[in-house]
Design an enzyme around this catalytic site. Sequence first.
Site, mmCIF file in Angstrom:
data_model
loop_
_atom_site.group_PDB
_atom_site.id
_atom_site.type_symbol
_atom_site.label_atom_id
_atom_site.label_comp_id
_atom_site.label_asym_id
_atom_site.label_seq_id
_atom_site.Cartn_x
_atom_site.Cartn_y
_atom_site.Cartn_z
ATOM 1 C CD GLU A 374 -2.888 -0.768 2.528
ATOM 2 O OE1 GLU A 374 -3.052 0.367 3.021
ATOM 3 O OE2 GLU A 374 -3.432 -1.782 2.985
HETATM 4 P P1 P53 Z 1 -7.734 5.608 4.734
HETATM 5 C C1 P53 Z 1 -4.024 4.546 9.320
HETATM 6 C C2 P53 Z 1 -2.697 4.807 8.996
HETATM 7 C C3 P53 Z 1 -2.118 4.184 7.909
HETATM 8 C C4 P53 Z 1 -2.851 3.292 7.154
HETATM 9 O O1 P53 Z 1 -6.401 4.749 4.823
HETATM 10 C C5 P53 Z 1 -4.162 3.008 7.496
HETATM 11 C C6 P53 Z 1 -4.749 3.632 8.574
HETATM 12 C C7 P53 Z 1 -6.154 3.363 8.923
HETATM 13 O O2 P53 Z 1 -6.987 4.355 8.423
HETATM 14 O O3 P53 Z 1 -4.915 2.094 6.856
HETATM 15 C C8 P53 Z 1 -4.526 1.520 5.628
HETATM 16 O O4 P53 Z 1 -8.714 4.777 4.007
HETATM 17 C C9 P53 Z 1 -5.429 0.326 5.419
HETATM 18 C C10 P53 Z 1 -6.448 0.526 4.336
HETATM 19 C C11 P53 Z 1 -6.816 1.983 4.254
HETATM 20 C C12 P53 Z 1 -5.587 2.753 3.811
HETATM 21 O O5 P53 Z 1 -4.519 2.546 4.714
HETATM 22 O O6 P53 Z 1 -8.110 5.845 6.152
HETATM 23 O O7 P53 Z 1 -4.739 -0.884 5.243
HETATM 24 O O8 P53 Z 1 -7.536 -0.328 4.603
HETATM 25 O O9 P53 Z 1 -7.887 2.256 3.430
HETATM 26 C C13 P53 Z 1 -5.811 4.238 3.669
HETATM 27 O O10 P53 Z 1 -7.369 6.845 3.991
#
Ligand code: P53
Length: 476
Positions: A374
Amino acid sequence: MSGFKEGFLWGGAVAAHQLEGGWQEGGKGASVADVMTAGAHGVPREITDGVLPGKNYPNHDAIDFYHRYKEDLQLFAELGFKCFRTSIAWTRIFPNGDEQQPNEAGLQFYDDLFDECRKHGIEPVITLSHFEMPYHLVSEYGGWRNRKLIDFFVRFASVVFERYQHKVKYWMTFNEINNQANFHEDFAPFTNSGLKYQPGEDREPVMFQAAHYELVASALAVKAGREINPSLQIGCMIAMCPIYPLSCAPNDIMMAMNAMHRRYWFTDVHVRGAYPQHLLNYFARRGFELDITEEDRAALKQGCVDYIGFSYYMSFATKATEDNPQLDYDESKSLVSNPYVQKSDWGWQIDPVGLRYSLNWFWDHYQLPLFIVENGFGAIDVQESDGTVDDQYRIDYLAAHISEMKKAVEEDGVDLMGYTPWGCIDLVSAGTGEMKKRYGFIYVDKDNEGNGTLNRSRKKSFAWYQKVIASNGENL
Ligand code: P53
């Protein structure tokens, strides 16, 4: 010549609960994501006691990938994806989590999805538990505070390894297992582990206990997977936000080191099969008496992961303060703003160099292959009247990160397997439940209130990423 290896896994990443929808189709049960309402930046998502009438639960319908996955995979194929990371919704396979037998309709859905991937030459990369455990395991068992969940998870993992072993080679056990290091807030304990804390409860030992059971479950799953098919590659998944010292004052350096210990010990257990001594000493100092048996220790040793998957969005910074003489890390209080970097609209610090630093940090510590599963930029996109979206800011963010990733591989010699930017198609934000926090190369016509045609269209970044993949990362 590009330094990325032959067969480098370029692709994109999503999670079942954030895009599938169809929350009750094919016999699916309710997951923890199904009881979370929509929030916003600074407005936490509400975790309700079951599904209540009149609330907005954005994951119930999401972007309807459940019915539209063929069309979406067609677009991923057009992008040139070599792989596609998603998760198997545990609740499609075991709707309540504690059944003896799996749900055939759920198994069939993923057979069809993986066949469709393979048809396009796209390798599925699968997370077993991505913030979507069965809600029944929360209401009946208290989530991962209960040792019984180990067996439920290992049963789920074994069923899907057995079923998909010839369609899926790359697996990860628990998504961002270390988010729960931030146990003072309600979000991570619930999404990671189905933990709901009682008022006044001492949260920290409960978090360590839940994480321990998950780590044992992960190790037993790795062992089971290897027995089913030794060619499977099973990794962990860590949320990497490297924590820098705000200054070179020695105590700031020590504070940052302690913070890294407290956020990343999970990786030590996954990779080495044992707890680091600093953490055992911390348990002793705090008087935490955890249920960690000899059998558990043996299981951890037998289930070390094959690779490290990690997310990277941002870096953090911390400093020592006088009211904290032991330099203990409390994620809700210890972080400070880094004056050298910019922030996104959601306050996430943008730091491409931090990705190169993180790759080196993991490689220096563990010498296991790494997989960036990611990375991405959540932003508000504006669709022009002709349907186009000029998301140059997303291109800038990703190009800067890929460029640092290249240096880590070419100059620093890090062993990197692949790169799957997050939310390759717009989906529901995990943190806020919003649609308007978008990450995709593909725009999905749906707003925060749930209105829209759900039509898909290509953003400017679509053609850009297509070229990046086609040139194996040369053409940024
Ligand atoms: P969203 C926090 C910090 C870093 C990654 O996040 C995180 C989170 C939780 O919010 O989550 C990951 O959608 C996660 C995904 C998520 C993505 O980062 O809050 O593995 O499910 O969607 C982005 O912007």
